[in-house]
Design a protein around this motif. Structure first.
Motif, mmCIF file in Angstrom:
data_model
loop_
_atom_site.group_PDB
_atom_site.id
_atom_site.type_symbol
_atom_site.label_atom_id
_atom_site.label_comp_id
_atom_site.label_asym_id
_atom_site.label_seq_id
_atom_site.Cartn_x
_atom_site.Cartn_y
_atom_site.Cartn_z
ATOM 1 N N ILE A 14 2.117 -1.732 -9.160
ATOM 2 C CA ILE A 14 1.542 -3.059 -9.432
ATOM 3 C C ILE A 14 0.061 -3.130 -9.054
ATOM 4 O O ILE A 14 -0.588 -4.138 -9.323
ATOM 5 N N MET A 260 5.045 -10.819 0.826
ATOM 6 C CA MET A 260 4.040 -9.761 0.711
ATOM 7 C C MET A 260 2.941 -10.135 -0.290
ATOM 8 O O MET A 260 1.792 -9.770 -0.115
ATOM 9 N N HIS A 279 0.553 -5.493 0.563
ATOM 10 C CA HIS A 279 1.729 -4.841 -0.034
ATOM 11 C C HIS A 279 1.410 -3.483 -0.631
ATOM 12 O O HIS A 279 0.247 -3.111 -0.796
ATOM 13 N N ASP A 284 9.807 -1.314 -7.641
ATOM 14 C CA ASP A 284 10.941 -2.081 -8.204
ATOM 15 C C ASP A 284 10.523 -3.122 -9.231
ATOM 16 O O ASP A 284 11.323 -3.508 -10.084
ATOM 17 N N GLU A 340 8.492 -13.987 -6.622
ATOM 18 C CA GLU A 340 8.733 -13.611 -5.239
ATOM 19 C C GLU A 340 9.558 -14.669 -4.485
ATOM 20 O O GLU A 340 10.320 -14.337 -3.581
HETATM 21 P P1 ATP Z 1 4.056 0.562 1.261
HETATM 22 O O1 ATP Z 1 4.840 1.340 2.252
HETATM 23 O O2 ATP Z 1 3.388 1.364 0.208
HETATM 24 O O3 ATP Z 1 3.174 -0.501 1.881
HETATM 25 P P2 ATP Z 1 6.408 -0.970 0.971
HETATM 26 O O4 ATP Z 1 7.506 0.009 1.100
HETATM 27 O O5 ATP Z 1 6.102 -1.854 2.130
HETATM 28 O O6 ATP Z 1 5.110 -0.270 0.439
HETATM 29 P P3 ATP Z 1 5.982 -2.754 -1.195
HETATM 30 O O7 ATP Z 1 5.501 -1.968 -2.329
HETATM 31 O O8 ATP Z 1 4.976 -3.556 -0.464
HETATM 32 O O9 ATP Z 1 6.806 -1.825 -0.244
HETATM 33 O O10 ATP Z 1 7.175 -3.709 -1.658
HETATM 34 C C1 ATP Z 1 8.086 -4.295 -0.741
HETATM 35 C C2 ATP Z 1 8.860 -5.399 -1.454
HETATM 36 O O11 ATP Z 1 7.999 -6.514 -1.678
HETATM 37 C C3 ATP Z 1 9.371 -4.988 -2.809
HETATM 38 O O12 ATP Z 1 10.631 -5.572 -3.044
HETATM 39 C C4 ATP Z 1 8.348 -5.542 -3.769
HETATM 40 O O13 ATP Z 1 8.884 -5.853 -5.031
HETATM 41 C C5 ATP Z 1 7.889 -6.798 -3.046
HETATM 42 N N1 ATP Z 1 6.473 -7.057 -3.359
HETATM 43 C C6 ATP Z 1 5.426 -6.370 -2.889
HETATM 44 N N2 ATP Z 1 4.290 -6.856 -3.368
HETATM 45 C C7 ATP Z 1 4.611 -7.883 -4.179
HETATM 46 C C8 ATP Z 1 3.865 -8.789 -4.975
HETATM 47 N N3 ATP Z 1 2.529 -8.738 -5.049
HETATM 48 N N4 ATP Z 1 4.529 -9.711 -5.683
HETATM 49 C C9 ATP Z 1 5.867 -9.795 -5.619
HETATM 50 N N5 ATP Z 1 6.624 -8.973 -4.881
HETATM 51 C C10 ATP Z 1 6.018 -8.018 -4.167
#
Ligand code: ATP
Length: 358
Positions: A14, A260, A279, A284, A340
């Motif tokens: 994303i 996030m 984030h 997903d 979200e």
């Molecule tokens: P990283 O370790 O790379 O920081 P992470 O494992 O913490 O990543 P993220 O990619 O931040 O995971 O995603 C965590 C959850 O939050 C997922 O279910 C994702 O769909 C959701 N999420 C993250 N960013 C967004 C966003 N901008 N809008 C909606 N949902 C988000």
């Protein structure tokens, strides 16, 4: 008219979606303003690594180093890894190579966003966690010692230079926030009652505090802070802490103000600043247009504020405030419901609403 060079690193998942949504908002605030932006997009990330064998091409690094500021999406993809099994995280290399020592993680409750705390005072949460990002327990990354199958050790490193510059950063930020009506308070979060390294961190903090008589310096132990961030987070202003503690606390504070997709961040040093949503690449929901771009839009506003502070161009700080107010207004209206939070508004709808408001 001053033109600011912005190195844009969209990255994976994303990342490019939220960046594409944010750039028109920056163009919008630059329209008719006494400043302009020159955006240049550069490759990097896990998918780039898979295609070329390079996660952060040297040309990308050089462009980031030369730019006035760096706007970063997200990099990393769970299925793409280095041969040793570790994930691709060029953001850590940028942090190290550009000496981005201050991890700045604001947490502000936005109107209209559901909060986990029921107490109505939670609506006034407006704090910033400053995480020291170059030493602390993370200094042991890749250097820990495993002694047979009986013992393992990692060492926390706290230096005078590292502690002094992060405390200075915190007091300067608190002073800047105080001019906008915040209380002007810095809380040193440590475990000085147990560890000599932490007592040293606190001692250096106190020396720096003495140089800033207009700002209140306080101490709070890390365990009590974890508790009070749930009990009365609205009383905090700026918190400054060691790397590992900051890693944990900034996730807690992001959770306090929603999801996030609402949490912006900056990685800042004396010569460079990188701004990105908290984030990751969110595999997903990647490609579905569901990502909430607000965290990136607010990170871009932080970038403008930082550029204003460095360049003396006050119109940039005004543009940052305009963006924040537009974000507040569109969510306060109650008309937007991001995926979200169980709604049906995706990246385009949210960014479009913010841009229209501007
Ligand atoms: P990283 O370790 O790379 O920081 P992470 O494992 O913490 O990543 P993220 O990619 O931040 O995971 O995603 C965590 C959850 O939050 C997922 O279910 C994702 O769909 C959701 N999420 C993250 N960013 C967004 C966003 N901008 N809008 C909606 N949902 C988000």
């Amino acid at each position: 008219m001053r033109t600011f060079d912005i190195a844009v690193l969209p990255g994976d998942g994303i990342g490019p979606e939220v960046i594409d949504a944010t750039l028109p908002i920056l163009e919008r605030v630059a329209h008719g303003a006494p400043f302009a932006f020159r955006f240049a997009s550069h490759p990097g990330g896990a998918q780039h690594y898979q295609a070329t064998g390079q996660a952060l091409p040297e040309a990308t690094f050089e462009s980031a180093r030369r730019a006035d500021a760096i706007l970063f999406g997200a990099m990393g993809w769970p299925a793409i890894r280095y041969a040793d099994g570790t994930e691709i995280a060029p953001q850590l290399d940028l942090r190290e190579r550009l000496d981005l020592y201050a991890g700045v993680r604001p947490a502000r409750a936005l109107p209209g966003i559901p909060l986990p705390l029921a107490d109505p005072r939670a609506r006034s949460i407006d704090l910033v966690v400053i995480r020291e990002s170059t030493e602390g327990l993370f200094a042991s990354r890749g250097r820990g010692e495993v002694i047979g199958d009986a013992e393992a050790r990692d060492t926390m490193v706290i230096t005078r230079r590292g502690s002094e510059r992060i405390a200075e950063f915190a007091f300067r930020l608190a002073a800047r926030r105080k001019r906008r009506g915040r209380p002007g308070r810095v809380t040193c979060v440590d475990k000085a009652n147990v560890f000599r390294s932490m007592a040293f961190f606190r001692k250096v903090f106190d020396e720096v505090a003495a140089r800033h008589p207009g700002i209140e310096g306080r101490h709070h132990y890390i365990d009590a802070t974890a508790l009070d961030l749930v009990r009365r987070p609205w009383e905090f202003d700026v918190l400054v802490t060691e790397n590992m503690f900051g890693d944990i606390l900034s996730d807690e504070t992001a959770a306090l103000v929603g999801g996030m997709g609402m949490a912006p961040s900056g990685d800042i040093g004396d010569a460079h600043g990188l701004f990105q949503p908290c984030h990751g690449s969110a595999p997903d929901i990647a490609g579905e247009g569901k990502a909430n771009p607000t965290a990136t839009v607010l990170s871009a506003a932080m970038m403008l504020d930082w550029l204003a502070d460095r360049s003396g161009e006050e119109a940039l700080a005004e543009a940052a405030v305009r963006i924040e107010r537009a974000v507040d207004a569109v969510f306060a209206s109650g008309r937007l419901a991001p995926y979200e939070f169980g709604g049906r508004d995706g990246t385009r709808a949210i960014a479009g609403a913010i841009a229209s408001h501007l």
